[in-house]
Design an enzyme around this catalytic site. Structure first.
Site, PDB file in Angstrom:
ATOM      1  N   GLU A   1       0.005   3.557 -33.763  1.00  8.17           N
ATOM      2  CA  GLU A   1       0.469   3.767 -32.390  1.00  8.17           C
ATOM      3  C   GLU A   1       1.234   5.079 -32.358  1.00  8.17           C
ATOM      4  OE1 GLU A   1       2.436   0.683 -30.146  1.00  8.17           O
ATOM      5  OE2 GLU A   1       1.318  -0.917 -31.173  1.00  8.17           O
TER       6      GLU A   1
ATOM      7  N   GLU B   1       4.424  -4.981 -35.055  1.00  7.54           N
ATOM      8  CA  GLU B   1       5.845  -4.725 -34.791  1.00  7.54           C
ATOM      9  C   GLU B   1       6.709  -5.968 -35.000  1.00  7.54           C
ATOM     10  OE1 GLU B   1       6.235  -2.796 -30.981  1.00  7.54           O
ATOM     11  OE2 GLU B   1       5.276  -0.976 -31.700  1.00  7.54           O
TER      12      GLU B   1
END
Length: 503
Positions: free
Chosen positions: A292, A173
């Site tokens: 995720e 991320e």
């Protein structure tokens, strides 16, 4: 009662069933590792300190590839801290979750734990605050057989055989301002490309995952993927997608349609990746690692201040308790991942134990299944062979977020002797009567039919009531003359297994 007709054609193949679709995620966050996987004082603990009650549940869950050690945690992680004699391992602050990391459970312990569960390691490297050389050092420690300084250190630490990690994440991320060492797309694309090229110099057969944007709602979404891939396209194999869903403001109808958003997310990332590939005149395709995904009541956690400056070890963080509705959405999201198996070839339910997880534990006490455990474990067990695209005739209903969505969604898998059909009914109040033409599959009997539903769609499994919600046999499922009929309760997820005679 809505009436739905589905036709299954054995030739309508989307992709093979990807076993890595059933991956999960272990991060050093909250109680995922400590009192989750690892609790030496627990009555079920083996000689390594691993909770064997959790190991048994992970086996039942059917997790295949497990991503480790983060997540946000990886952006401040020094992998060397997590190996060697435990008494010499440093205690560090984890800035991601404002907690204390003792490093008593590390890389080699995780590898040994994975052998107990039969899962594959997917390892993330810290290129946010470290860089190329530490990533190469970790690769050497983990994968080189012996005869070099770092591989011999692994051997000396009690692991003579290499871990042979195939999938590697290049950070996590990296567009998120919450990420330690976050970067612009241009900066990240350059360091990811250089790290990937160096790692593939060491082992050309590694499978490398570059970070996509942190979510489809990010202002960077789309342009981030394009910029990063323009730098790294020829050096990597996957780009990541992350998506979390929750019910907002009592809008259950939109929540049940969350897979519509996941499908849009996948479409957009695939189109962006293929656009870059065409620009580069490349013959390779970049696949998606949806590493995720889950239900996460993030807004409530932000308001709770459970991530604070007390710097505790293994605090209770992000311990969502999941409802029947949450489980139905998890089941429908997993159906979407199967349907997109032509390009989504790896996925990780985030996370595995205690932290937004299908498995919960109590320190010194029991481990139990959340509602979301069941659609994952049943799909992992029944899905095999190839994914086939059903033709579905179903009414639609309006949602506030996604417009008109199908009341019933479905996907099927088939091999030589078996098939499985997975269905979701999104209607809030009415059952659906479903007729499925399976004549082309050549299967003649129902071997299993289970439904997850409850009159209380917010019923949950808790420490006090660990089996409040479980799947039940769907006795309405019948197969005659190649036609399968089944009734789906409102807000429900259903799995039906079919077989040839004697199979």
């Amino acid at each position: 009662m809505p009436r739905v007709r589905i036709e299954l054609d054995r030739q309508a193949v989307i992709a093979p069933v990807r076993r890595r679709t059933f991956g999960s995620f272990v991060e050093h966050l909250g109680r995922c590792v400590y009192t989750g996987l690892y609790e030496p004082e627990h009555p079920s603990a083996n000689g390594e300190g691993f909770r064997m009650d959790v190991v048994e549940l992970v086996r039942e869950l059917g997790s295949t590839t497990i991503r480790y050690p983060g997540g946000n945690f990886v952006s401040g992680f020094r992998w060397e801290d997590s190996v060697g004699p435990r008494e010499k391992r440093p205690v560090r602050r984890d800035l991601a979750w404002h907690s204390i990391e003792t490093n008593q459970f590390g890389l080699d312990e995780f590898a040994r734990w994975l052998k107990l569960t039969g899962s594959e390691m997917m390892l993330a490297v810290n290129i946010a605050t470290r860089g190329i050389l530490p990533a190469l050092d970790l690769l050497e420690y983990a994968n080189h057989p012996s005869g070099t300084t770092l591989s011999d250190l692994r051997v000396a630490n009690g692991t003579p055989e290499p871990h042979n990690v195939r999938m590697w994440c290049l950070g996590n991320e990296m567009d998120g301002p919450w990420q330690t060492g976050f970067m612009t797309a241009d900066d990240y694309g350059k360091i990811a490309a250089r790290t990937a090229a160096a790692m593939k110099t060491a082992d050309k057969d590694l499978e490398l995952v570059v970070c996509g944007s942190s979510g489809s709602s990010m202002p960077t979404f789309g342009d981030w993927e394009r910029t990063v891939l323009e730098h790294a396209y020829e050096h990597i194999d996957y780009i990541s997608c992350h998506a979390y869903y929750q019910e907002h403001d009592g809008d259950l109808g939109s929540f049940l349609a969350s897979s519509v958003d996941m499908d849009y997310f996948i479409d957009t990332v695939v189109a962006t990746a293929d656009h870059v590939g065409h620009k580069k005149r490349s013959n390779k395709k970049i696949n998606i690692s949806f590493d995720e995904w889950n239900i996460w009541y993030l807004e409530e956690h932000k308001a709770s201040q459970e991530v604070n400056d007390e710097w505790r070890h293994a605090p209770r963080q992000l311990e969502d308790k999941y409802s029947v509705a949450d489980a139905v959405v998890v089941g429908s999201l997993l159906m979407t991942l199967l349907k997109r198996g032509d390009r989504v070839t790896s996925a990780s339910l985030a996370q595995l134990v205690n932290v937004i997880a299908p498995i919960m534990t109590e320190p010194g006490g029991p481990a139990w299944r959340q509602t979301t455990f069941y659609p994952f474990s049943i799909t992992s067990r029944l899905a095999s062979g190839e994914v086939i695209r059903p033709v579905i005739e179903t009414p639609a209903r309006e949602t506030a977020r996604y417009g008109d969505v199908p009341v019933v969604d479905a996907v099927a898998t088939v091999d030589e002797d078996h098939a499985a059909v997975f269905l979701v009914n999104r209607d809030l109040t009415e059952s659906a009567q479903v007729t499925i033409d399976v004549r082309d599959l050549g299967l003649s009997r129902v071997t299993e039919a289970v439904t997850l539903a409850d009159p209380d769609v917010y019923a949950k499994n808790t420490l006090a009531e660990q089996n409040r919600v479980t799947p039940s046999a769907n006795k309405s499922a019948t197969l005659a003359d190649g036609v399968l009929t089944v009734e789906l309760p409102p807000v429900s997820w259903t799995a039906i297994a079919l077989a040839r005679p004697g199979a």
